[in-house]
Design a protein around this motif. Structure first.
Motif, PDB file in Angstrom:
ATOM      1  N   LEU A 106      11.866  13.713 -14.777  1.00 44.52           N
ATOM      2  CA  LEU A 106      10.600  12.853 -15.824  1.00 44.52           C
ATOM      3  C   LEU A 106       9.603  12.851 -14.801  1.00 44.52           C
ATOM      4  O   LEU A 106       8.395  13.278 -15.169  1.00 44.52           O
ATOM      5  CB  LEU A 106      11.354  11.666 -16.088  1.00 44.52           C
ATOM      6  CG  LEU A 106      12.133  11.465 -17.391  1.00 44.52           C
ATOM      7  CD1 LEU A 106      12.647  10.381 -17.835  1.00 44.52           C
ATOM      8  CD2 LEU A 106      11.540  12.348 -18.579  1.00 44.52           C
ATOM      9  N   THR A 107       9.688  12.632 -13.365  1.00 42.15           N
ATOM     10  CA  THR A 107       8.624  12.471 -12.546  1.00 42.15           C
ATOM     11  C   THR A 107       8.093  13.731 -12.340  1.00 42.15           C
ATOM     12  O   THR A 107       6.854  13.911 -12.233  1.00 42.15           O
ATOM     13  CB  THR A 107       9.214  11.983 -11.224  1.00 42.15           C
ATOM     14  OG1 THR A 107       9.827  10.624 -11.470  1.00 42.15           O
ATOM     15  CG2 THR A 107       8.205  11.714 -10.257  1.00 42.15           C
ATOM     16  N   ALA A 108       8.837  14.793 -12.027  1.00 42.29           N
ATOM     17  CA  ALA A 108       8.485  16.078 -11.885  1.00 42.29           C
ATOM     18  C   ALA A 108       7.836  16.673 -13.127  1.00 42.29           C
ATOM     19  O   ALA A 108       6.699  17.433 -13.203  1.00 42.29           O
ATOM     20  CB  ALA A 108       9.621  16.946 -11.671  1.00 42.29           C
ATOM     21  N   VAL A 109       8.170  16.450 -14.474  1.00 44.80           N
ATOM     22  CA  VAL A 109       7.385  16.776 -15.833  1.00 44.80           C
ATOM     23  C   VAL A 109       6.001  15.863 -15.764  1.00 44.80           C
ATOM     24  O   VAL A 109       4.908  16.663 -16.047  1.00 44.80           O
ATOM     25  CB  VAL A 109       8.358  16.387 -17.056  1.00 44.80           C
ATOM     26  CG1 VAL A 109       7.538  16.488 -18.278  1.00 44.80           C
ATOM     27  CG2 VAL A 109       9.555  17.177 -16.948  1.00 44.80           C
ATOM     28  N   ALA A 110       6.072  14.788 -15.589  1.00 43.85           N
ATOM     29  CA  ALA A 110       4.846  14.150 -15.531  1.00 43.85           C
ATOM     30  C   ALA A 110       3.787  14.583 -14.560  1.00 43.85           C
ATOM     31  O   ALA A 110       2.536  14.678 -14.760  1.00 43.85           O
ATOM     32  CB  ALA A 110       5.074  12.594 -15.323  1.00 43.85           C
ATOM     33  N   ARG A 111       4.131  14.927 -13.311  1.00 46.22           N
ATOM     34  CA  ARG A 111       3.429  15.624 -12.156  1.00 46.22           C
ATOM     35  C   ARG A 111       2.731  16.766 -12.831  1.00 46.22           C
ATOM     36  O   ARG A 111       1.643  17.070 -12.235  1.00 46.22           O
ATOM     37  CB  ARG A 111       4.025  15.251 -10.848  1.00 46.22           C
ATOM     38  CG  ARG A 111       4.245  13.993 -10.394  1.00 46.22           C
ATOM     39  CD  ARG A 111       4.976  13.924  -9.099  1.00 46.22           C
ATOM     40  NE  ARG A 111       5.209  12.626  -8.501  1.00 46.22           N
ATOM     41  CZ  ARG A 111       5.882  12.539  -7.343  1.00 46.22           C
ATOM     42  NH1 ARG A 111       6.509  13.353  -6.850  1.00 46.22           N
ATOM     43  NH2 ARG A 111       6.062  11.192  -7.079  1.00 46.22           N
ATOM     44  N   ARG A 112       3.769  17.743 -13.045  1.00 46.49           N
ATOM     45  CA  ARG A 112       3.373  19.150 -13.490  1.00 46.49           C
ATOM     46  C   ARG A 112       2.793  19.309 -14.574  1.00 46.49           C
ATOM     47  O   ARG A 112       2.397  20.437 -14.762  1.00 46.49           O
ATOM     48  CB  ARG A 112       4.661  19.822 -12.960  1.00 46.49           C
ATOM     49  CG  ARG A 112       5.255  19.755 -11.566  1.00 46.49           C
ATOM     50  CD  ARG A 112       6.399  20.443 -11.378  1.00 46.49           C
ATOM     51  NE  ARG A 112       6.537  21.839 -11.792  1.00 46.49           N
ATOM     52  CZ  ARG A 112       7.632  22.480 -11.691  1.00 46.49           C
ATOM     53  NH1 ARG A 112       8.564  21.974 -11.253  1.00 46.49           N
ATOM     54  NH2 ARG A 112       7.368  23.866 -12.241  1.00 46.49           N
TER      55      ARG A 112
END
Length: 314
Positions: A106-112
């Motif tokens: 979820l963190t990666a999705v939010a950042r990218r």
């Protein structure tokens, strides 16, 4: 019965003393976890002092996520409390790893600002078991370490390309693993790494024929570092000696540098260091960028950089 501290008490009194509802106590009682000690003359359940201790234990174990079958075995002394605690500690550890993986995705999705398709891929990569992760990376490495690069001499090189996610990874290691796994599935990136490995194999073969010589990246760093620090532009005349020295190292140096300088390669090494707990690698992109641009400036159309121009026939 009038004394709440007496040897037997009603289910209502037991509820008041434990803070549980009558319904909950009746539920546990019906399942044999907290059986009544006896019955009143009119048939109401009566409980002894041990019921209070059992209910306290039941409530604690339930709050820790222990299921009723195991609780029943504990109170019946079919299982020791330590055995149940150990089993559920292991189960919780798995749940914690799962939650950390989900958090990383979820963190990666939010950042990218990922697309739904990218999010689905990252989620599937994050949920892989240890064996599945190993097979995924082995498939990637098998695809790039082929031919002479698959020989025993490359065992150490292959190991240096291998991510080893620890048993209890930090969130940043999980996020790095997901990104690296996604990168390893990129067909273009596989082709880039395969070319790098082939160049390295050729370099080692040449070293055996003509004696040891430094690798390409250390050579570029040594030659380009000083001129880059001095502010010399790739197109300046003062860059010519560096270009000649690079060509002396390898006439196909531009092709090799373009593969080495692919930003995905450097990103892979950065992610690898995070996953394996290695020191962050030194960034070589600035010297590689300079060398590639300098070689391109001096490359004749249709020729090799630095090669003499051949006049066309009339």
């Amino acid at each position: 019965m009038n004394d709440p501290l007496g040897p037997l008490c009603s289910i209502g009194e037991l509820a008041r003393r434990t803070g549980l509802t009558v319904k909950a106590i009746r539920f546990y009682s019906d399942r044999g976890i907290v059986p009544p000690t006896g019955r009143s003359p009119v048939g109401y359940r009566l409980y002894g002092a041990d019921a209070l201790a059992r209910l306290d234990l039941v409530r604690t174990l339930r709050e820790l996520g222990v299921g009723l079958p195991d609780i029943r075995k504990v109170v019946a002394r079919e299982l020791s409390l330590s055995e149940v605690a150990a089993a559920h500690a292991d189960a919780l550890a798995v749940q914690i790893r799962t939650l950390r993986l989900r958090h990383a995705v979820l963190t990666a999705v939010a950042r990218r600002d990922s697309s739904p398709e990218e999010m689905d891929l990252m989620h599937r990569l994050a949920r892989l078991s240890e064996d599945e992760r190993r097979r995924l990376i082995d498939d990637f490495l098998d695809s790039v370490f082929t031919g002479s690069a698959g020989s025993g001499a490359f065992v150490g090189v292959r190991r240096s390309f291998t991510p080893e996610l620890p048993d209890n990874p930090e969130p940043e290691q999980i996020a790095a693993w997901v990104e690296l796994a996604e990168l390893s599935q990129d067909g273009e990136f596989r082709a880039v790494v395969r070319r790098l490995v082939e160049h390295l194999a050729a370099e080692q073969e040449g070293a055996r024929d003509g004696g040891p010589r430094p690798g390409l990246v250390p050579t570029v760093r040594e030659l380009v570092g000083p001129v880059l620090a001095a502010g010399i532009e790739p197109g300046d005349g003062a860059a010519a000696p560096v270009v000649e020295a690079l060509l002396a190292h390898d006439v196909h140096v531009l092709t090799r540098l373009e593969a080495v300088n692919d930003p995905r390669r450097e990103r892979y090494t950065e992610l690898l260091a995070v996953i394996n707990g290695w020191p962050a690698p030194e960034r070589v992109a600035p010297v590689l960028d300079w060398a590639v641009e300098a070689l391109r400036v001096r490359e004749p159309v249709g020729g090799v950089p630095g090669a003499p121009d051949v006049p066309s026939r009339p």
